[in-house]
Design a protein around this motif. Sequence first.
Motif, short mmCIF file in Angstrom:
data_model
loop_
_atom_site.label_atom_id
_atom_site.label_comp_id
_atom_site.label_asym_id
_atom_site.label_seq_id
_atom_site.Cartn_x
_atom_site.Cartn_y
_atom_site.Cartn_z
N ARG A 146 0.68 -1.17 -0.06
CA ARG A 146 0.10 -0.03 -0.17
C ARG A 146 0.82 1.18 -0.21
N TRP A 147 2.01 1.43 0.70
CA TRP A 147 2.66 2.42 0.82
C TRP A 147 3.77 2.71 -0.34
N ASN A 148 3.75 1.83 -1.03
CA ASN A 148 4.75 2.03 -2.20
C ASN A 148 4.02 2.07 -3.42
N GLN A 149 2.62 2.41 -3.26
CA GLN A 149 1.68 2.29 -4.60
C GLN A 149 2.45 3.32 -5.59
N GLY A 150 2.52 2.65 -6.97
CA GLY A 150 3.11 3.40 -7.88
C GLY A 150 4.27 3.17 -8.33
N GLN A 151 5.21 2.44 -7.24
CA GLN A 151 6.61 1.97 -7.74
C GLN A 151 6.46 0.46 -8.35
N GLU A 152 6.05 0.48 -9.68
CA GLU A 152 5.71 -1.07 -9.94
C GLU A 152 6.47 -2.21 -9.94
N LEU A 153 8.02 -1.79 -10.32
CA LEU A 153 9.06 -2.77 -10.12
C LEU A 153 9.42 -3.01 -8.69
#
Lengths: 351, 354
Positions: A146-153
């Motif tokens: 949840r907290w690193n939403q957007g960091q796909e890799l």
Amino acid sequence: MVDTPVRTSTRDVARRLPALTVWLVLAFVAVWVLFLAEGTSAGPAVDDPGRFVVTLLDALTFAGLLFVVASGFTLIFGLMRTVNMAHGSLFLLAGFTAIAIQQSMVGKTTNIAPEDVSIWSWIGPLLLAAALVAVLGVVMHQVFLRWNQGQELRQALITIAISVILADQMLRQFGGLAKTMVWPGAVSHFVELFGERYATSRLFMLAVALVVGVALWLWLTRTRMGMVIRAGVDDEGMVRALGINATLVFAVTFFVGAFLAGVGGVMGASFAGAATGSDGTWLLNSLVVVIIGGLGSIKGAVAGSLLYGTVVAFSPAYLPSQYTFYSVIFSFALLALVLAVRPYGLFGRPA
Amino acid sequence: MISRRSLTRTNAVVAAVVVLLLVLPAFGSDFFVRFIMTQTLILGLMAATIVFLTAYGGMISLAQLLLAGVAGFMFGNAALSEGARGLNLGLSPWVAVVFALAVTTVVAFLLGALASRTTGIYFLMLTLVYGVIGYTVFAQVVTISGPSGITSIVAPEPFTEPVNLYYAALVLSVLAYIAFRAIGRTNFGLAMQGVRDDPIRMSSLGFNVALHRTLAFTLGGLVAGVAGLLNVWWRKQIDPASINIGPTLAILIIAVIGGISYFEGAWLGALVYVLLNTYTKSIPLIDQIGLTPDRFNTVIGLMVLLIMVLSPEGLAGILERLSRGRGLGKPTQHSVEPPTTSTSPVRTGPGGLQ
């Protein structure tokens, strides 16, 4: 200006070359299967319609299972752009769990005959196991993603790590031998089709997949939550700006995506057994389906499952018998053909 | 941005480690040199190709072990003359080496061309699919391998001696390390970094984005093929299970543990991986915390999870931060943002491959 139309049409042909190739390949495959397939294990479809129908049903039933698993994967990606590489682990964990629950419901651990299994001692374990992995999926999402939403890799690598841990712990807990979930007695017999026997359990699996698909479609198109999810796929920022609790929507989506992996896992454990390694196989199957169909698109998951299921069922049956082991190459050819025409899959859009 | 001072310090440390490794056979035990360090160097070389593609191209590839496997299988097919399986071409060993690397390069070029229009997460998934389909091809197509693989493979002459193989792995690793770092300052390397950061702008500047990606992937594949040859000489056999999804992920895990944007990290990660794999059983108390003695994969998985949650730059990144005296502060925001290794600005005119 005079020669413009000529140049445009030449360029037009060049641009449409991949698409033309696809149609030519399809036409050749159709003619081959219908008339020419002498010396294959199935034979030309005009001579042996029974085998053709059986192969077609194999394709459809396998596609049903593929769809259930891959739709969960693509649903999560479509909304959150999270690639859940632990999808296969959730699949296998649900399979093992459902087998354990079924064994305790029936009261035997070995030699369970289909007659011992009522329809409820198949559906009960299915729902329980799928709910369990769905909760696990939500916990995984809340704690690690949840907290690193957007960091796909980074998310992909985190889920890879989780899948490695889960695979090892499942090996410890359930052992390395394949186990099978037993179909309910009511669906474990055969029907006669064009002079061929066909297992009812496979048709039952297709029916379950259709129920899942229709429920998913109704949920996404006819409910408020589904509407919010479809809006979120198109423009997540706008959905948040409208005051909708996106965190809750994300959690629900992850629950449903993991639940679908679980349902698929139980169906897969009944259809082909659950064993160490099925997690990798089914992660791969989901990836192939969504790469063909387009990541994040439910329509794409339907198209990808049908295409991949068809290739998997038809290529061994309609290759000359001594070359059957080359059938795997056709899965790759399908992938290459689709990617050459549409790099982001049939219904996909660039990120 | 790595400062000039820390660059020289890194170089000094790397040089010292290389010197240490050169004299290692004189005092290290046979087991340590021939088993642990040879394996470390080979796995590190494979993982370094992932770092190369990630750092310069933003392409995290899971197909590197497949390409290493292609080289291994092709060498086995070409060099043996009366093996139990395979083509048994019976070529002389060095011709077989050329043949294996040529096939690997062609395969890498074709796979790279097919994947060249995707990056990031799509590239990761597509290359994983390559890896697993490749495994299935070798497992099913009995003319080139079949499920039990190719056995009794013999290395070309000087490398039958394990110490020589160790030195070959060391020299090739050092060469690859220097070459990979040097490529970052060539026209091609600078253009690759431009493609990584802004493909649309590079494309409007006249660079052929897809061709750059394809060529980078081909070069990475060739080096992976070299590592694959070393691997097959070291193991004396190769079977499809050794390139299945588990080992494929292991190579990525090695790169991640070391630090996916540091070339040194590839070998550092490999060393940690091999040491853990060999000695997990002997870690005290490991059976007391719910892990039975053999749970190597759980340990390695927890380690990757910890690294990705706390410090995505991996061990090499942690070491660099410690050596700069900043300690372990906040984890950085982007996991695999590669450090800008070039000191000169990226060329803005057409200069690379058009």
